[in-house]
Motif scaffolding. Structure first.
Motif, PDB file in Angstrom:
ATOM      1  N   MET A  26      40.505  17.884  17.277  1.00  0.00           N
ATOM      2  CA  MET A  26      40.103  18.363  15.961  1.00  0.00           C
ATOM      3  C   MET A  26      41.100  19.444  15.532  1.00  0.00           C
ATOM      4  O   MET A  26      41.386  20.360  16.287  1.00  0.00           O
ATOM      5  CB  MET A  26      38.675  18.905  16.030  1.00  0.00           C
ATOM      6  N   SER A  27      41.567  19.339  14.311  1.00  0.00           N
ATOM      7  CA  SER A  27      42.514  20.335  13.808  1.00  0.00           C
ATOM      8  C   SER A  27      41.774  21.624  13.435  1.00  0.00           C
ATOM      9  O   SER A  27      40.546  21.644  13.307  1.00  0.00           O
ATOM     10  CB  SER A  27      43.253  19.796  12.588  1.00  0.00           C
ATOM     11  N   PHE A  28      42.534  22.676  13.247  1.00  0.00           N
ATOM     12  CA  PHE A  28      41.960  23.964  12.872  1.00  0.00           C
ATOM     13  C   PHE A  28      41.230  23.861  11.536  1.00  0.00           C
ATOM     14  O   PHE A  28      40.127  24.381  11.381  1.00  0.00           O
ATOM     15  CB  PHE A  28      43.061  25.028  12.809  1.00  0.00           C
ATOM     16  N   ASP A  29      41.816  23.167  10.564  1.00  0.00           N
ATOM     17  CA  ASP A  29      41.171  23.010   9.254  1.00  0.00           C
ATOM     18  C   ASP A  29      39.863  22.242   9.363  1.00  0.00           C
ATOM     19  O   ASP A  29      38.879  22.583   8.712  1.00  0.00           O
ATOM     20  CB  ASP A  29      42.114  22.305   8.274  1.00  0.00           C
ATOM     21  N   GLU A  30      39.849  21.221  10.199  1.00  0.00           N
ATOM     22  CA  GLU A  30      38.617  20.450  10.399  1.00  0.00           C
ATOM     23  C   GLU A  30      37.547  21.310  11.073  1.00  0.00           C
ATOM     24  O   GLU A  30      36.371  21.243  10.720  1.00  0.00           O
ATOM     25  CB  GLU A  30      38.897  19.211  11.249  1.00  0.00           C
ATOM     26  N   LEU A  31      37.971  22.107  12.022  1.00  0.00           N
ATOM     27  CA  LEU A  31      37.041  23.002  12.707  1.00  0.00           C
ATOM     28  C   LEU A  31      36.451  24.025  11.741  1.00  0.00           C
ATOM     29  O   LEU A  31      35.241  24.288  11.758  1.00  0.00           O
ATOM     30  CB  LEU A  31      37.747  23.711  13.859  1.00  0.00           C
ATOM     31  N   LEU A  32      37.282  24.596  10.868  1.00  0.00           N
ATOM     32  CA  LEU A  32      36.780  25.530   9.857  1.00  0.00           C
ATOM     33  C   LEU A  32      35.786  24.860   8.928  1.00  0.00           C
ATOM     34  O   LEU A  32      34.752  25.432   8.579  1.00  0.00           O
ATOM     35  CB  LEU A  32      37.940  26.107   9.044  1.00  0.00           C
ATOM     36  N   ASP A  33      36.091  23.629   8.530  1.00  0.00           N
ATOM     37  CA  ASP A  33      35.203  22.890   7.635  1.00  0.00           C
ATOM     38  C   ASP A  33      33.847  22.629   8.303  1.00  0.00           C
ATOM     39  O   ASP A  33      32.796  22.829   7.688  1.00  0.00           O
ATOM     40  CB  ASP A  33      35.858  21.571   7.217  1.00  0.00           C
ATOM     41  N   GLU A  34      33.870  22.207   9.550  1.00  0.00           N
ATOM     42  CA  GLU A  34      32.627  21.950  10.281  1.00  0.00           C
ATOM     43  C   GLU A  34      31.837  23.243  10.492  1.00  0.00           C
ATOM     44  O   GLU A  34      30.610  23.256  10.400  1.00  0.00           O
ATOM     45  CB  GLU A  34      32.923  21.274  11.628  1.00  0.00           C
ATOM     46  N   THR A  35      32.538  24.319  10.778  1.00  0.00           N
ATOM     47  CA  THR A  35      31.886  25.620  10.959  1.00  0.00           C
ATOM     48  C   THR A  35      31.203  26.042   9.668  1.00  0.00           C
ATOM     49  O   THR A  35      30.080  26.548   9.680  1.00  0.00           O
ATOM     50  CB  THR A  35      32.911  26.678  11.408  1.00  0.00           C
ATOM     51  N   TRP A  36      31.870  25.839   8.534  1.00  0.00           N
ATOM     52  CA  TRP A  36      31.293  26.194   7.241  1.00  0.00           C
ATOM     53  C   TRP A  36      30.039  25.365   6.959  1.00  0.00           C
ATOM     54  O   TRP A  36      29.028  25.877   6.482  1.00  0.00           O
ATOM     55  CB  TRP A  36      32.324  26.031   6.128  1.00  0.00           C
ATOM     56  N   LYS A  37      30.074  24.090   7.267  1.00  0.00           N
ATOM     57  CA  LYS A  37      28.896  23.230   7.078  1.00  0.00           C
ATOM     58  C   LYS A  37      27.731  23.710   7.936  1.00  0.00           C
ATOM     59  O   LYS A  37      26.591  23.760   7.474  1.00  0.00           O
ATOM     60  CB  LYS A  37      29.240  21.782   7.430  1.00  0.00           C
ATOM     61  N   LEU A  38      28.028  24.066   9.180  1.00  0.00           N
ATOM     62  CA  LEU A  38      26.986  24.566  10.076  1.00  0.00           C
ATOM     63  C   LEU A  38      26.410  25.874   9.565  1.00  0.00           C
ATOM     64  O   LEU A  38      25.196  26.091   9.603  1.00  0.00           O
ATOM     65  CB  LEU A  38      27.549  24.745  11.482  1.00  0.00           C
ATOM     66  N   ARG A  39      27.261  26.742   9.045  1.00  0.00           N
ATOM     67  CA  ARG A  39      26.793  28.021   8.499  1.00  0.00           C
ATOM     68  C   ARG A  39      25.844  27.799   7.320  1.00  0.00           C
ATOM     69  O   ARG A  39      24.839  28.492   7.188  1.00  0.00           O
ATOM     70  CB  ARG A  39      27.978  28.877   8.080  1.00  0.00           C
ATOM     71  N   LYS A  40      26.161  26.829   6.456  1.00  0.00           N
ATOM     72  CA  LYS A  40      25.277  26.535   5.325  1.00  0.00           C
ATOM     73  C   LYS A  40      23.898  26.098   5.815  1.00  0.00           C
ATOM     74  O   LYS A  40      22.882  26.486   5.256  1.00  0.00           O
ATOM     75  CB  LYS A  40      25.885  25.434   4.451  1.00  0.00           C
ATOM     76  N   ILE A  41      23.861  25.312   6.866  1.00  0.00           N
ATOM     77  CA  ILE A  41      22.586  24.843   7.420  1.00  0.00           C
ATOM     78  C   ILE A  41      21.813  26.011   8.030  1.00  0.00           C
ATOM     79  O   ILE A  41      20.631  26.186   7.772  1.00  0.00           O
ATOM     80  CB  ILE A  41      22.832  23.745   8.470  1.00  0.00           C
ATOM     81  N   THR A  42      22.490  26.816   8.851  1.00  0.00           N
ATOM     82  CA  THR A  42      21.789  27.911   9.520  1.00  0.00           C
ATOM     83  C   THR A  42      21.340  28.984   8.542  1.00  0.00           C
ATOM     84  O   THR A  42      20.324  29.636   8.775  1.00  0.00           O
ATOM     85  CB  THR A  42      22.643  28.547  10.638  1.00  0.00           C
ATOM     86  N   ASN A  43      22.062  29.181   7.447  1.00  0.00           N
ATOM     87  CA  ASN A  43      21.621  30.162   6.447  1.00  0.00           C
ATOM     88  C   ASN A  43      20.282  29.775   5.852  1.00  0.00           C
ATOM     89  O   ASN A  43      19.460  30.632   5.544  1.00  0.00           O
ATOM     90  CB  ASN A  43      22.660  30.312   5.334  1.00  0.00           C
ATOM     91  N   ARG A  44      20.045  28.494   5.684  1.00  0.00           N
ATOM     92  CA  ARG A  44      18.775  28.031   5.109  1.00  0.00           C
ATOM     93  C   ARG A  44      17.598  28.275   6.040  1.00  0.00           C
ATOM     94  O   ARG A  44      16.484  28.493   5.592  1.00  0.00           O
ATOM     95  CB  ARG A  44      18.867  26.547   4.764  1.00  0.00           C
ATOM     96  N   ILE A  45      17.850  28.187   7.335  1.00  0.00           N
ATOM     97  CA  ILE A  45      16.741  28.343   8.278  1.00  0.00           C
ATOM     98  C   ILE A  45      16.654  29.745   8.878  1.00  0.00           C
ATOM     99  O   ILE A  45      15.766  30.021   9.664  1.00  0.00           O
ATOM    100  CB  ILE A  45      16.803  27.292   9.410  1.00  0.00           C
ATOM    101  N   SER A  46      17.567  30.619   8.508  1.00  0.00           N
ATOM    102  CA  SER A  46      17.538  31.971   9.074  1.00  0.00           C
ATOM    103  C   SER A  46      17.011  33.005   8.083  1.00  0.00           C
ATOM    104  O   SER A  46      17.154  34.192   8.283  1.00  0.00           O
ATOM    105  CB  SER A  46      18.934  32.375   9.553  1.00  0.00           C
TER     106      SER A  46
END
Length: 84
Positions: free
Chosen positions: A1-21
């Motif tokens: 996984m490239s760095f850009d892909e990792l950042l994108d996946e991290t951002w998606k995960l953050r959006k999900i966790t913000n909703r449940i936190s």
């Protein structure tokens, strides 16, 4: 996984966790950490000590300080007692 892909996946995960936190009510929105802080302040006989709370949940004092400031701004707590 490239760095850009990792950042994108991290951002998606953050959006999900913000909703449940977060806890939303009609009057305010607080984080889970703020809810835990309020719970400790209200339901335990001992006074709230930031250092002990940080140790108990393994979180930083600066983070708890920012959460405390936010609770003060929302008028959910009225004052903070210094540990010093």
């Amino acid at each position: 996984m490239s760095f850009d892909e990792l950042l994108d996946e991290t951002w998606k995960l953050r959006k999900i966790t913000n909703r449940i936190s977060r806890i939303d009510s009609e009057n305010f929105t607080i984080s889970i950490i703020q809810f835990m802080m309020l719970h400790e302040m209200i339901y335990f006989e001992d006074s709230f000590i930031t250092r002990d709370f940080c140790s108990k949940y393994d979180i930083g004092k600066t983070f708890v300080s920012m959460q405390t400031t936010d609770l003060l701004k929302k008028d959910l707590i009225s004052s903070v007692t210094s540990n010093k």
